[in-house]
Design a protein around this motif. Structure first.
Motif, mmCIF file in Angstrom:
data_model
loop_
_atom_site.group_PDB
_atom_site.id
_atom_site.type_symbol
_atom_site.label_atom_id
_atom_site.label_comp_id
_atom_site.label_asym_id
_atom_site.label_seq_id
_atom_site.Cartn_x
_atom_site.Cartn_y
_atom_site.Cartn_z
ATOM 1 N N GLU A 249 0.984 -1.159 0.028
ATOM 2 C CA GLU A 249 -0.037 0.042 0.047
ATOM 3 C C GLU A 249 0.795 1.309 -0.024
ATOM 4 O OE1 GLU A 249 -3.042 2.248 -0.122
ATOM 5 O OE2 GLU A 249 -3.148 0.305 -0.385
ATOM 6 N N ASN A 250 1.882 1.294 0.757
ATOM 7 C CA ASN A 250 2.725 2.474 0.861
ATOM 8 C C ASN A 250 3.563 2.919 -0.435
ATOM 9 O OD1 ASN A 250 4.355 0.244 1.390
ATOM 10 N ND2 ASN A 250 5.733 1.277 2.713
ATOM 11 N N ILE A 251 3.992 1.587 -0.996
ATOM 12 C CA ILE A 251 4.759 1.860 -2.098
ATOM 13 C C ILE A 251 3.624 2.140 -3.490
ATOM 14 C CG2 ILE A 251 5.975 0.562 -3.880
ATOM 15 C CD1 ILE A 251 7.238 -1.160 -2.167
ATOM 16 N N ARG A 252 2.575 1.702 -3.376
ATOM 17 C CA ARG A 252 1.484 1.811 -4.482
ATOM 18 C C ARG A 252 1.035 3.524 -4.130
ATOM 19 N NH1 ARG A 252 -1.617 -2.069 -3.594
ATOM 20 N NH2 ARG A 252 -3.163 -1.062 -2.305
ATOM 21 N N SER A 253 0.853 3.929 -3.152
ATOM 22 C CA SER A 253 0.397 5.255 -2.674
ATOM 23 C C SER A 253 1.580 6.209 -3.324
ATOM 24 C CB SER A 253 0.289 5.562 -1.310
ATOM 25 O OG SER A 253 -0.847 4.686 -0.877
ATOM 26 N N ALA A 254 2.887 5.591 -3.052
ATOM 27 C CA ALA A 254 4.119 6.640 -3.330
ATOM 28 C C ALA A 254 4.268 6.892 -4.930
ATOM 29 C CB ALA A 254 5.457 6.158 -2.841
ATOM 30 N N MET A 255 3.850 5.734 -5.427
ATOM 31 C CA MET A 255 3.903 5.762 -7.034
ATOM 32 C C MET A 255 2.819 6.405 -7.548
ATOM 33 S SD MET A 255 5.109 1.832 -7.978
ATOM 34 C CE MET A 255 5.492 2.417 -9.930
ATOM 35 N N LEU A 256 1.772 6.249 -7.170
ATOM 36 C CA LEU A 256 0.426 6.937 -7.822
ATOM 37 C C LEU A 256 0.701 8.365 -7.317
ATOM 38 C CD1 LEU A 256 -2.361 4.570 -6.784
ATOM 39 C CD2 LEU A 256 -1.478 5.177 -8.889
ATOM 40 N N SER A 257 1.192 8.899 -6.120
ATOM 41 C CA SER A 257 1.524 10.160 -5.964
ATOM 42 C C SER A 257 2.651 10.886 -6.772
ATOM 43 C CB SER A 257 1.923 10.411 -4.609
ATOM 44 O OG SER A 257 2.354 11.769 -4.356
ATOM 45 N N GLY A 258 3.599 10.211 -7.087
ATOM 46 C CA GLY A 258 4.491 10.581 -8.069
ATOM 47 C C GLY A 258 4.050 10.865 -9.593
ATOM 48 N N ILE A 259 3.091 9.823 -9.818
ATOM 49 C CA ILE A 259 2.659 10.124 -11.308
ATOM 50 C C ILE A 259 1.669 11.226 -11.443
ATOM 51 C CG2 ILE A 259 1.159 8.916 -12.722
ATOM 52 C CD1 ILE A 259 2.284 6.380 -11.983
#
Length: 709
Positions: A249-259
């Motif tokens: 979840e934390n990695i997914r959130s970080a990637m979506l935030s970066g995108i």
């Protein structure tokens, strides 16, 4: 008494003639210029309408002669005297009327010349005359002088110095309106004009008269309207499942935030409306004036998003679909949807711009990774089964000059139709093809007696309920028979090539997977859901296996887990790899020709080999030479060129990051990232080789690096 009657009749006839006489301007004063032209026209009319008076005088003389022969000499003399008087009266009347006509024409021409001079000098529009041969300005009115800022006149001025953007070719072509606007003195003008051509044999050169209409305000309003027209873009995270969804979840959130940050920054720079439609889908509404900026930058957002990596090093990629030039917002949204579908069907990681007439492609240089689910294959298999069951007959055809993948896929479709009990046929060309050996092997099977038809027979057997299945191509101009494609109401397409700007529209079923290794693999997946492997004939399994082996280069290129699953299913159905291997054997002559091509290969840039043959070779031989070049250390991309009649054939292969499909698309070809080809008409091999090298340079220059890897 009789001579007196004859004389009276002659006098009466000639009086009628004189009453009908008209003047002849040719006898008047010789006018010049426009007066001469008017007189020539009038002279033609009078010649057509005036009676032939010579006949009248001939009749009168005949009467006088007859009177003399009858012995009435006095009466004959009287008749001759009257005829002479009438003739003199005719001449006098003609001279008088010609003088009057000449005076009238002179006054008319003078009035016309005066009106022309007055209209030229007092023209409400800026007017300028020049000589097209030399570009020398001859004369201009005051209004034209005012727009040029010159109050002293423009004599000895060249038009190129006065208005550099003005091109006078349209006048020489006989047109009366300049095709584009001309800028002069900071204003924009629409130019009208005509050409005065010299008379035959004249020494004067051409003289052009132009009228300049100021359209600056109108053009500004038009440009502002065009610049502010809405453009709609859809942005899709095309590898969300692979790169993001499977992460914590934390990695997914970080990637979506970066995108999201990159997307928002990109949208805010150009204004407009940007919003999220779904977890992996965004909408961007902006003005058309910014679209040129995106195109010039090759949609740099693609590279920016690719910088976002997951822990496994897989970059996030997006597909951008842009709709432009639509009449309504709904049409723009439809264009954008079509563009996104086109981008995904070409492998994703690219931008596609769709207007009312065509597609434009940007990016798409990275090789696609397998992103397929068995759900789609199952749904497609169910739809395919229903289409086949409802058809009166099934006809299958591939691309022009079909290879073993096209034939193998066609045989697989026939197996489905045979299982459903539906008549089935394969369209075969009456020319040599790379798959002739496979054709002959399949034709020997009892179940395929009478299955192969030529184009004419296929057209005769087709009816309103026929199902046409197109395999191994999605472009209408590449099918074996375009007339058959246009005549069938129900069409199904099964293909693995990346979609081009032209594709078969309105298909009842479109099983298009650019991530699949071959069309035979896709058909094998359909068979897996529609029939048992034991229902498949061994010869059919071997035909489909041949297609798999051809497009995967013996399972060394473009293979995924689904590829080997399809191969395993075909092996269980009785396919013998040893028998399939025999289909790829070549004779000694072809082997020598293949290595002759390899021997003439030249290295270009770092790891690209280009082999140009100056004589025709077999298509299979050229393809094998392109494959063989990749077995040489230091070569990651290969191109083989050879002449074939009035065209040049290009075979392209790649085992590194170079996307040969994008390169050969510029030559009018297609394919996929690892294997592609093109047929270039009306060129020599050397011309195509130079054009190919220019396209390769453009490919890597746009990529921002000269390193193909």
């Amino acid at each position: 008494m009789r001579p007196a009657l004859v004389f009276a009749a002659g006098i009466w006839y000639n009086l009628l003639s004189i009453g009908k006489l008209t003047f002849n301007p040719a006898r008047g004063p010789g006018p010049g210029g426009r007066q001469k032209e008017v007189c020539e026209v009038y002279q033609k009319l009078t010649r057509m309408l005036a009676p032939r008076v010579g006949l009248y005088f001939a009749v009168l003389l005949a009467f006088a002669g007859a009177t003399a022969l009858l012995g009435h000499r006095q009466a004959a003399v009287a008749e001759l005297t009257a005829a002479a008087a009438l003739f003199l009266a005719y001449l006098a009347s003609g001279v008088r009327r010609n003088r009057e006509a000449a005076q009238y024409v002179k006054q008319l021409v003078d009035s016309m010349d005066q009106a022309t001079r007055d209209s030229t000098l007092n023209c409400p529009l800026p007017l300028m005359m020049f000589r097209p041969e030399t570009g020398e300005v001859v004369w201009s009115n005051d209004r034209f002088l005012r727009i040029t800022g010159d109050r002293e006149g423009l004599f000895d001025t060249k038009l190129a110095d006065l208005a550099p953007s003005f091109d006078s070719r349209w006048l020489l072509e006989g047109k009366n309106e300049c095709p584009g606007e001309v800028e002069l003195g900071g204003r924009r003008y629409q130019v009208f004009g005509d050409m005065a051509r010299p008379a035959a044999g004249g020494d004067a050169g051409l003289l052009a008269t132009t009228y300049w209409l100021d359209v600056t305000e109108l053009a500004d309003i038009r440009d502002a309207h065009k610049a502010t027209k809405p453009v709609l873009a859809l942005v899709l995270l095309d590898n969300y499942e692979d790169a993001i969804k499977s992460q914590d979840e934390n990695i997914r959130s970080a990637m979506l935030s970066g995108i999201s940050q990159r997307l928002s920054a990109w949208a805010e720079e150009y204004g407009g409306v940007f919003c999220r439609l779904d977890r992996d889908r965004f909408l961007f509404l902006f003005e058309e004036q910014y679209l040129a900026v995106f195109k010039a930058g090759k949609f740099s957002l693609l590279d920016s998003v690719r910088e976002v990596l997951n822990p496994a090093g897989i970059p996030a990629t997006i597909s951008i679909g842009v709709g432009v030039d639509g009449e309504t917002l709904a049409e723009l949204y439809r264009f954008a949807n079509l563009s996104v579908e086109m981008a995904l069907s070409r492998g994703g990681d690219q931008a596609v711009v769709k207007n009312r007439f065509s597609f434009e492609f940007y990016g798409g240089r990275s090789k696609e990774t397998e992103r397929r689910t068995k759900v789609k294959s199952r749904v497609m298999a169910s739809a395919m089964g229903e289409l086949v069951a409802d058809a009166s007959c099934v006809m299958v055809m591939g691309h022009k000059s079909p290879d073993m993948d096209a034939v193998g896929a066609a045989v697989g479709v026939c197996a489905i139709a045979r299982m459903k009990g539906i008549p089935h046929y394969i369209v075969r060309e009456n020319i040599a093809t790379p798959a002739d050996d496979l054709y002959e092997r399949v034709a020997k099977m009892p179940q395929y007696e009478g299955v192969f038809l030529d184009r004419q027979e296929a057209m005769l057997r087709a009816d309103s309920r026929s199902l046409l299945v197109v395999v191994d191509t999605n472009r209408p101009e590449q099918v074996q028979d375009q007339e058959l494609l246009a005549s069938c109401n129900k069409v199904a397409v099964i293909d693995h090539h990346r979609r081009a700007a032209t594709y078969i529209e309105g298909a009842a079923l479109n099983f298009h997977e650019p991530y699949a290794s071959s069309a035979s693999e896709l058909v094998a997946e359909l068979i897996g859901y529609l029939m048992e492997p034991t229902d498949l004939l061994a010869g059919e399994a071997e035909a489909m296996m041949a297609g798999l082996m051809l497009d995967t280069k013996n399972f060394t290129m473009r293979t995924g887990g689904r590829t080997f699953e399809a191969a395993a299913m075909l092996r269980r159905a009785g396919g013998d790899t040893g028998e399939v291997r025999k289909l790829f054997q070549t004779d000694l002559h072809d082997a020598v020709a293949k290595y002759g091509i390899i021997q003439n290969a030249k290295m270009y840039r770092q790891d690209i080999a280009i082999a140009a043959a100056d004589h025709p070779v077999g298509r299979v031989t050229a393809a094998q030479a392109a494959d063989e070049l990749l077995n040489i250390a230091g070569i990651g991309t290969s191109f083989v060129l050879y002449p074939d009649g009035d065209r040049v054939i290009v075979s392209a292969r790649s085992i590194n990051s170079t996307n040969v499909q994008v390169i050969v698309e510029a030559l009018g070809g297609g394919g996929n990232a690892g294997a592609a080809g093109a047929q270039v008409p009306d060129r020599t091999v050397d011309e195509v080789r130079r054009e190919l090298m220019a396209v390769i340079d453009s490919y890597f220059d746009d990529k921002g690096s000269a390193d193909p890897s």
